[in-house]
Scaffold this motif. Sequence first.
Motif, PDB file in Angstrom:
ATOM      1  N   LYS A  55     -23.990  89.250   5.445  1.00  0.00           N
ATOM      2  CA  LYS A  55     -23.932  87.795   5.269  1.00  0.00           C
ATOM      3  C   LYS A  55     -24.128  87.075   6.598  1.00  0.00           C
ATOM      4  CE  LYS A  55     -20.905  87.781   1.189  1.00  0.00           C
ATOM      5  NZ  LYS A  55     -20.924  89.238   0.995  1.00  0.00           N
ATOM      6  N   ASP A  56     -23.826  87.753   7.713  1.00  0.00           N
ATOM      7  CA  ASP A  56     -23.954  87.153   9.043  1.00  0.00           C
ATOM      8  C   ASP A  56     -25.056  87.798   9.873  1.00  0.00           C
ATOM      9  OD1 ASP A  56     -21.638  85.355   8.839  1.00  0.00           O
ATOM     10  OD2 ASP A  56     -20.460  87.202   8.812  1.00  0.00           O
ATOM     11  N   ILE A  57     -25.373  89.060   9.574  1.00  0.00           N
ATOM     12  CA  ILE A  57     -26.341  89.802  10.377  1.00  0.00           C
ATOM     13  C   ILE A  57     -27.336  90.491   9.446  1.00  0.00           C
ATOM     14  CG2 ILE A  57     -26.628  91.745  11.977  1.00  0.00           C
ATOM     15  CD1 ILE A  57     -23.818  91.131  13.030  1.00  0.00           C
ATOM     16  N   ASP A  58     -28.615  90.376   9.764  1.00  0.00           N
ATOM     17  CA  ASP A  58     -29.645  91.013   8.954  1.00  0.00           C
ATOM     18  C   ASP A  58     -29.650  92.521   9.192  1.00  0.00           C
ATOM     19  OD1 ASP A  58     -30.363  88.526   8.078  1.00  0.00           O
ATOM     20  OD2 ASP A  58     -31.968  88.273   9.545  1.00  0.00           O
ATOM     21  N   LEU A  59     -29.554  93.293   8.097  1.00  0.00           N
ATOM     22  CA  LEU A  59     -29.504  94.748   8.187  1.00  0.00           C
ATOM     23  C   LEU A  59     -30.842  95.360   7.762  1.00  0.00           C
ATOM     24  CD1 LEU A  59     -25.991  95.406   6.585  1.00  0.00           C
ATOM     25  CD2 LEU A  59     -26.568  95.312   9.017  1.00  0.00           C
ATOM     26  N   LEU A 109     -30.910  99.658  15.657  1.00  0.00           N
ATOM     27  CA  LEU A 109     -29.523  99.826  16.107  1.00  0.00           C
ATOM     28  C   LEU A 109     -29.183  99.070  17.391  1.00  0.00           C
ATOM     29  CD1 LEU A 109     -28.681 103.539  15.193  1.00  0.00           C
ATOM     30  CD2 LEU A 109     -27.777 101.452  14.156  1.00  0.00           C
ATOM     31  N   PRO A 110     -30.022  99.121  18.447  1.00  0.00           N
ATOM     32  CA  PRO A 110     -29.658  98.367  19.661  1.00  0.00           C
ATOM     33  C   PRO A 110     -29.523  96.869  19.388  1.00  0.00           C
ATOM     34  CG  PRO A 110     -31.394  99.949  20.135  1.00  0.00           C
ATOM     35  CD  PRO A 110     -31.241  99.922  18.647  1.00  0.00           C
ATOM     36  N   TYR A 111     -30.464  96.303  18.645  1.00  0.00           N
ATOM     37  CA  TYR A 111     -30.415  94.875  18.319  1.00  0.00           C
ATOM     38  C   TYR A 111     -29.233  94.569  17.415  1.00  0.00           C
ATOM     39  CZ  TYR A 111     -31.963  90.371  16.437  1.00  0.00           C
ATOM     40  OH  TYR A 111     -32.036  89.060  16.051  1.00  0.00           O
ATOM     41  N   LEU A 112     -28.935  95.470  16.487  1.00  0.00           N
ATOM     42  CA  LEU A 112     -27.812  95.301  15.575  1.00  0.00           C
ATOM     43  C   LEU A 112     -26.498  95.330  16.346  1.00  0.00           C
ATOM     44  CD1 LEU A 112     -27.057  95.078  12.568  1.00  0.00           C
ATOM     45  CD2 LEU A 112     -27.015  97.573  12.469  1.00  0.00           C
ATOM     46  N   THR A 113     -26.371  96.266  17.261  1.00  0.00           N
ATOM     47  CA  THR A 113     -25.169  96.365  18.086  1.00  0.00           C
ATOM     48  C   THR A 113     -24.969  95.093  18.906  1.00  0.00           C
ATOM     49  OG1 THR A 113     -25.461  98.767  18.261  1.00  0.00           O
ATOM     50  CG2 THR A 113     -24.025  97.723  19.887  1.00  0.00           C
ATOM     51  N   GLU A 114     -26.061  94.570  19.441  1.00  0.00           N
ATOM     52  CA  GLU A 114     -25.989  93.350  20.235  1.00  0.00           C
ATOM     53  C   GLU A 114     -25.501  92.168  19.403  1.00  0.00           C
ATOM     54  OE1 GLU A 114     -29.249  90.296  22.170  1.00  0.00           O
ATOM     55  OE2 GLU A 114     -29.698  92.439  22.202  1.00  0.00           O
ATOM     56  N   GLN A 115     -25.989  92.068  18.167  1.00  0.00           N
ATOM     57  CA  GLN A 115     -25.558  90.976  17.291  1.00  0.00           C
ATOM     58  C   GLN A 115     -24.077  91.085  16.948  1.00  0.00           C
ATOM     59  OE1 GLN A 115     -28.414  89.442  14.101  1.00  0.00           O
ATOM     60  NE2 GLN A 115     -29.030  91.567  14.318  1.00  0.00           N
ATOM     61  N   GLN A 122     -21.709  92.577  18.675  1.00  0.00           N
ATOM     62  CA  GLN A 122     -20.911  92.284  19.865  1.00  0.00           C
ATOM     63  C   GLN A 122     -20.840  90.781  20.123  1.00  0.00           C
ATOM     64  OE1 GLN A 122     -22.923  94.717  22.788  1.00  0.00           O
ATOM     65  NE2 GLN A 122     -21.545  96.457  22.468  1.00  0.00           N
ATOM     66  N   THR A 123     -21.957  90.098  19.903  1.00  0.00           N
ATOM     67  CA  THR A 123     -21.979  88.640  20.083  1.00  0.00           C
ATOM     68  C   THR A 123     -21.039  87.950  19.101  1.00  0.00           C
ATOM     69  OG1 THR A 123     -24.264  88.719  20.880  1.00  0.00           O
ATOM     70  CG2 THR A 123     -23.447  86.595  20.085  1.00  0.00           C
ATOM     71  N   LYS A 124     -21.099  88.382  17.830  1.00  0.00           N
ATOM     72  CA  LYS A 124     -20.212  87.815  16.813  1.00  0.00           C
ATOM     73  C   LYS A 124     -18.754  88.111  17.142  1.00  0.00           C
ATOM     74  CE  LYS A 124     -23.206  86.215  13.717  1.00  0.00           C
ATOM     75  NZ  LYS A 124     -23.229  84.808  13.247  1.00  0.00           N
ATOM     76  N   LEU A 125     -18.489  89.325  17.603  1.00  0.00           N
ATOM     77  CA  LEU A 125     -17.120  89.721  17.931  1.00  0.00           C
ATOM     78  C   LEU A 125     -16.561  88.880  19.067  1.00  0.00           C
ATOM     79  CD1 LEU A 125     -14.816  91.719  17.379  1.00  0.00           C
ATOM     80  CD2 LEU A 125     -15.881  93.301  18.990  1.00  0.00           C
ATOM     81  N   SER A 162     -17.459  85.901  19.875  1.00  0.00           N
ATOM     82  CA  SER A 162     -17.264  84.542  19.366  1.00  0.00           C
ATOM     83  C   SER A 162     -15.943  84.432  18.613  1.00  0.00           C
ATOM     84  CB  SER A 162     -18.434  84.173  18.452  1.00  0.00           C
ATOM     85  OG  SER A 162     -18.225  82.918  17.868  1.00  0.00           O
ATOM     86  N   VAL A 163     -15.648  85.434  17.787  1.00  0.00           N
ATOM     87  CA  VAL A 163     -14.390  85.428  17.030  1.00  0.00           C
ATOM     88  C   VAL A 163     -13.193  85.570  17.968  1.00  0.00           C
ATOM     89  CG1 VAL A 163     -13.013  86.690  15.322  1.00  0.00           C
ATOM     90  CG2 VAL A 163     -15.444  86.284  14.903  1.00  0.00           C
ATOM     91  N   GLN A 164     -13.331  86.432  18.981  1.00  0.00           N
ATOM     92  CA  GLN A 164     -12.234  86.624  19.931  1.00  0.00           C
ATOM     93  C   GLN A 164     -11.938  85.335  20.690  1.00  0.00           C
ATOM     94  OE1 GLN A 164     -13.758  89.958  22.167  1.00  0.00           O
ATOM     95  NE2 GLN A 164     -12.627  91.461  20.925  1.00  0.00           N
ATOM     96  N   ARG A 165     -12.999  84.604  21.060  1.00  0.00           N
ATOM     97  CA  ARG A 165     -12.779  83.322  21.753  1.00  0.00           C
ATOM     98  C   ARG A 165     -12.064  82.332  20.839  1.00  0.00           C
ATOM     99  NH1 ARG A 165     -17.991  84.219  24.146  1.00  0.00           N
ATOM    100  NH2 ARG A 165     -18.968  83.103  22.403  1.00  0.00           N
ATOM    101  N   GLU A 166     -12.448  82.321  19.569  1.00  0.00           N
ATOM    102  CA  GLU A 166     -11.812  81.408  18.633  1.00  0.00           C
ATOM    103  C   GLU A 166     -10.349  81.773  18.401  1.00  0.00           C
ATOM    104  OE1 GLU A 166     -12.531  79.525  14.154  1.00  0.00           O
ATOM    105  OE2 GLU A 166     -13.987  80.924  15.012  1.00  0.00           O
ATOM    106  N   LEU A 167     -10.069  83.085  18.363  1.00  0.00           N
ATOM    107  CA  LEU A 167      -8.692  83.524  18.136  1.00  0.00           C
ATOM    108  C   LEU A 167      -7.753  83.089  19.259  1.00  0.00           C
ATOM    109  CD1 LEU A 167      -9.154  87.134  16.686  1.00  0.00           C
ATOM    110  CD2 LEU A 167      -8.183  85.152  15.516  1.00  0.00           C
ATOM    111  N   LYS A 168      -8.294  82.967  20.468  1.00  0.00           N
ATOM    112  CA  LYS A 168      -7.462  82.547  21.600  1.00  0.00           C
ATOM    113  C   LYS A 168      -6.924  81.134  21.407  1.00  0.00           C
ATOM    114  CE  LYS A 168      -9.611  85.482  25.111  1.00  0.00           C
ATOM    115  NZ  LYS A 168     -10.398  85.524  26.368  1.00  0.00           N
ATOM    116  N   ASN A 169      -7.607  80.380  20.539  1.00  0.00           N
ATOM    117  CA  ASN A 169      -7.148  79.018  20.276  1.00  0.00           C
ATOM    118  C   ASN A 169      -5.926  78.981  19.361  1.00  0.00           C
ATOM    119  OD1 ASN A 169      -9.326  78.071  21.760  1.00  0.00           O
ATOM    120  ND2 ASN A 169     -10.657  77.944  19.941  1.00  0.00           N
ATOM    121  N   TYR A 170      -5.602  80.130  18.788  1.00  0.00           N
ATOM    122  CA  TYR A 170      -4.488  80.181  17.831  1.00  0.00           C
ATOM    123  C   TYR A 170      -3.416  81.125  18.365  1.00  0.00           C
ATOM    124  CZ  TYR A 170      -8.243  78.310  14.975  1.00  0.00           C
ATOM    125  OH  TYR A 170      -9.284  77.566  14.508  1.00  0.00           O
ATOM    126  N   GLU A 171      -2.710  80.652  19.399  1.00  0.00           N
ATOM    127  CA  GLU A 171      -1.706  81.496  20.031  1.00  0.00           C
ATOM    128  C   GLU A 171      -0.444  81.582  19.184  1.00  0.00           C
ATOM    129  OE1 GLU A 171      -1.121  79.931  23.878  1.00  0.00           O
ATOM    130  OE2 GLU A 171      -3.135  80.442  24.589  1.00  0.00           O
TER     131      GLU A 171
END
Length: 376
Positions: free
Chosen positions: A53-57, A325-331, A333-336, A338-347
Amino acid sequence: MDHPDKFKDYDSQDEGSSFSDSQTHGAFHSHFMESVQPLIELIDSLRMIGIDKDIDLPSIAVVGDQSSGKSSVLEALSGVALPRGSGIVTRCPLELKLRKLKKGPWSGTISYRDHNETFHDPLMVENLVKEAQNKLAGNTVGICDELISLEISSTDVCDLTLIDLPGITRVPVHGQPDDIGNQIKNLILKYTAKSETIILVVVPCNVDIATTEALRMAQDVDPDGYRTLAILTKPDLIDRGAEREVLNIVHGKVIPLSKGYIIVRCRGQSDINNKIPLSKAMEMENNFFRNHRYFSSLLNDGKASTRCLADNLTKELVDHIKKSLPYLTEQIQTKLLSVQRELKNYEQSPPVEEELMGPFLSDVRALRIKHTIYPS
């Protein structure tokens, strides 16, 4: 972001790399067999948890005009009967997951929405797929974009995952909306427009290939033909004298495709009426090509028969996954990140006390507005 040229060199492989010349009935070289399942299962597992739904496989999408022989091809690859009939037979995208067993009994699993059912009789497949389509798309002639997943484990299949899409239609039949043609085209484009998708176009030999809607749609999203492989069906129905024209198509002299063409002869309606089993049909197919005045050379060149198609599709998908696989891994990691940065907003976690929930939600809303105006 889509990268339309990232698989441009995907087809560069030695002509001698075809496995079909050195195989008995569907048996892969053991070293290739061992590398296939983990890669295909990796992509299937990512799709199962919803990453698509977020990354093309990487995937293989099967498209064809109505009555192109698409169902017959999928039956020959899977070894089971699928829904047939006039009009739109495939009314939902059908993910067909074939898993080769070294030994053991046949088994199948069908999944859609919250339904998951395992069964052990291949004769149940057709009715179970019809039932799934009726539940998702209704008991009429409409379509639905919800995915039905059918996994088949057998000693007689190759490791392969395909997504079967509704046949292209131009004129609505009774009970169908006037825009059914556009609905189907939009559903097909949802899959084929992605650069990670191999487009498997099914075209009958007895029509003008240049006028088929399926191939035209593939050319629109893949103008250089890097991702498109064409299957020519119904070679026994061509007019006498047209054989050389079919040979020119297979050899890429009419509409060149980097992945090329493979010609197959699957069960026709008369074969089904006569209850000829799929195993017998494959034997008849080999005899047809072996004894054909014009097409016997295609069998020797690995460009004819269902078995050749299965072997080539598996290799195509595996090579495609490896390059993705390399491009998929990169996508991922980028999504991850982004989520980690957002989670920091919810301490602070939500309070349990009802009276504190209102102030907490107000603070969260204020924090989100702040980060929207002043992004970090």
